[in-house]
Design an enzyme around this catalytic site. Sequence first.
Site, PDB file in Angstrom:
ATOM      1  N   ASP A 156      -3.950  -0.098   8.457  1.00 17.07           N
ATOM      2  CA  ASP A 156      -2.685  -0.854   7.937  1.00 17.07           C
ATOM      3  C   ASP A 156      -2.571  -1.042   6.214  1.00 17.07           C
ATOM      4  OD1 ASP A 156      -0.167  -1.694   8.529  1.00 17.07           O
ATOM      5  OD2 ASP A 156      -0.769  -3.759   8.638  1.00 17.07           O
ATOM      6  N   LYS A 185      -2.000   4.045   3.744  1.00 17.20           N
ATOM      7  CA  LYS A 185      -2.247   5.402   3.552  1.00 17.20           C
ATOM      8  C   LYS A 185      -1.275   6.373   3.811  1.00 17.20           C
ATOM      9  CE  LYS A 185      -6.218   5.377   5.803  1.00 17.20           C
ATOM     10  NZ  LYS A 185      -5.934   4.036   6.301  1.00 17.20           N
ATOM     11  N   THR A 186      -0.804   6.406   5.127  1.00 18.22           N
ATOM     12  CA  THR A 186       0.149   7.419   5.547  1.00 18.22           C
ATOM     13  C   THR A 186       1.469   7.212   4.803  1.00 18.22           C
ATOM     14  OG1 THR A 186      -1.154   7.364   7.716  1.00 18.22           O
ATOM     15  CG2 THR A 186       1.254   8.189   8.022  1.00 18.22           C
ATOM     16  N   HIS A 214      -8.747   2.725  11.368  1.00 15.03           N
ATOM     17  CA  HIS A 214      -9.290   1.875  12.260  1.00 15.03           C
ATOM     18  C   HIS A 214     -10.956   2.368  12.450  1.00 15.03           C
ATOM     19  CE1 HIS A 214     -10.156  -0.480  15.940  1.00 15.03           C
ATOM     20  NE2 HIS A 214      -8.772  -0.999  15.610  1.00 15.03           N
TER      21      HIS A 214
END
Length: 647
Positions: free
Chosen positions: A14, A17-18, A64
Amino acid sequence: MSVDLILGTAGHIDHGKTSLIRALTGVDTDRLPEEKRRGITIDLGFASLDLPPYRLGIVDVPGHERFVRNMLAGATGIDLAMLVVAADDSVNQQTREHLEILRHLDLKGGVIVITKCDLADDAWLTLVEEEVRKLVAGSPLADAPLVRTSTITGAGLDNLRSALLAAAAAAAPRLPPVSGAPFRMAIDRTFTVEGHGTVVTGSISSGQVRLGDAVQIEPGGIAARVRGLHNHDRATDELHRGQRGAINLGGVHHTQIERGQELAAPGALSPAWLLTARLKLLADAPLLRNRARLRLHLGTAEALATVRLLDRTHLDGGESAFVQFQLTAPVVAVWNQPFVARRESPVETIGGGRVLDPSAHQLGKVSSAALVQLARLESTDPIERAGATLFFAGLRGWNPDDLPRLAGVYDGTAARQELLSRGDLVELTMGPTSVARLHKDVLAALAGRVATVMESIHRHEPLRLSVSRQELSARFKAIEEVVLSAAVDWLQRHQRIEVTSFGLALAGHGPQLSRGQQQLLEQLIECFRSAGLASPGLGECTERASRNKDAVPRLLELAAASGQLLAVGPDYWLHADIEAQAREQVRAALAGGKSMTLSEIRELLGTTRKYAVPLCEYWDGTGFTLRRGDARALGPKSQIPNLKSEI
């Protein structure tokens, strides 16, 4: 012409990055329905970014902690890293672990990105930057540019593109060449496309591949052929190092393939259950004991391994050591390939290192010579590394064609010639097309084993004069005869053994006779003197001995070696003086070119056929007589007084 590099992301879940990749490229790398539903990255995502003259293949990894194994699979083969830290959260657990993983990879450079800067003021951003700089000190990103961004406002994206362009330009000169190295790609995905069949994807770590090429999947030894090539949805005739590839394969079903396998040129890789490596623990890693179990991440593969510390009993945090990994499943690797080590439980990254021998064999007690050769595997001198691989090949055989995989040496012919010129390489001809190649120290070690066996034989059989080559061959059944002979020759050159007509003996070795054995020897010699040509055989000599009967065969051998007896034929010995007298009788009778039949010689010597036949055959063999049909004349060595010295 564009230069291709692989850019990998890193950072906590969170932290954006994406979203950052989507803002840079327009591609949403979250491709799985579950990723869309949960709003987190679970598996690897891919995109590309053109920054002329560079083209970056981007691998977006999950942040994660439960998906670190996926992150490790994506991090393999990356050239540049983009460490992402959210302004509103700063450094977090996976920021640290991802950075520790990056420490052990072949990074050529990278950038640090502070995301979500619209959620923090300048004072807070300054604190975050200070924390990040402190974190990356001493890492491959210690001097990386730091860029503030926001995907909401678009702030800093142009600065990020410029920073990535500069990082690519700085990394390009340090990239390995495309040509020379064999093609290799760690597989991170496999699937099927309707109408096309099996497709595998991955980051190409070395070499190049073209349409129609034969390839091989390892571990597994699965042969296939390239039917199609794509680079980020663009069809191409060729893919090379630094590119992301989607490769359509013929001759294999996608269910035969899984992440962790590698696609390579045929023969470029060889599966192994044992690796020799240099392992370095993180500074805060717990103590690692010998025989501990680890999770080894190598390429896209994860394998459980038992670690054996080669020169110590334990390893403290921050220390490094030579180790061997005994794997629960085979993997493929090449020399100097980076790996990451994690604890089996609790699962956490504890260190990493480099593979030194990707086709290792079990090292027993590690000698000082082996430790020297292990250090040479880390040398920057390719010939030093090639020589070390020759040493660790032992007696199993060494092929210079394997040097790209074993030592990162791509000119095996030149390496072989240099090792020959240095005297490190010994080549033995096994057959018309077969050559055994050994390190000189390996041959010397084998020679030492031969000497030890001979010492043991002499120690347990103190009357033994020598050891026959046949007996040595029986003791070393697993060793090729040519190799064993080379070891014997080594001992002879170094004056460790003596070669006689009776066999091999340690230099300076002499039979150790007791007083009773010495007396029996003297009795035997006198018995043969008095018996004349009708001398007793072994059985009769043994029967006559009142004591030390078991010593009789060795005592006869000793008497023959000293020249007091002559071994004329099977179970037939003569006293040397008796044989000399008979020889003089025959020499006188054959003088002037005369010849005699066996019967005539028998009558001349006054003996029976039982003794005349082996004696005449003995003389034929020594060259004293020359047989022509049924008759014998004086031979070419008839004037030599002591024939035994010429045998």
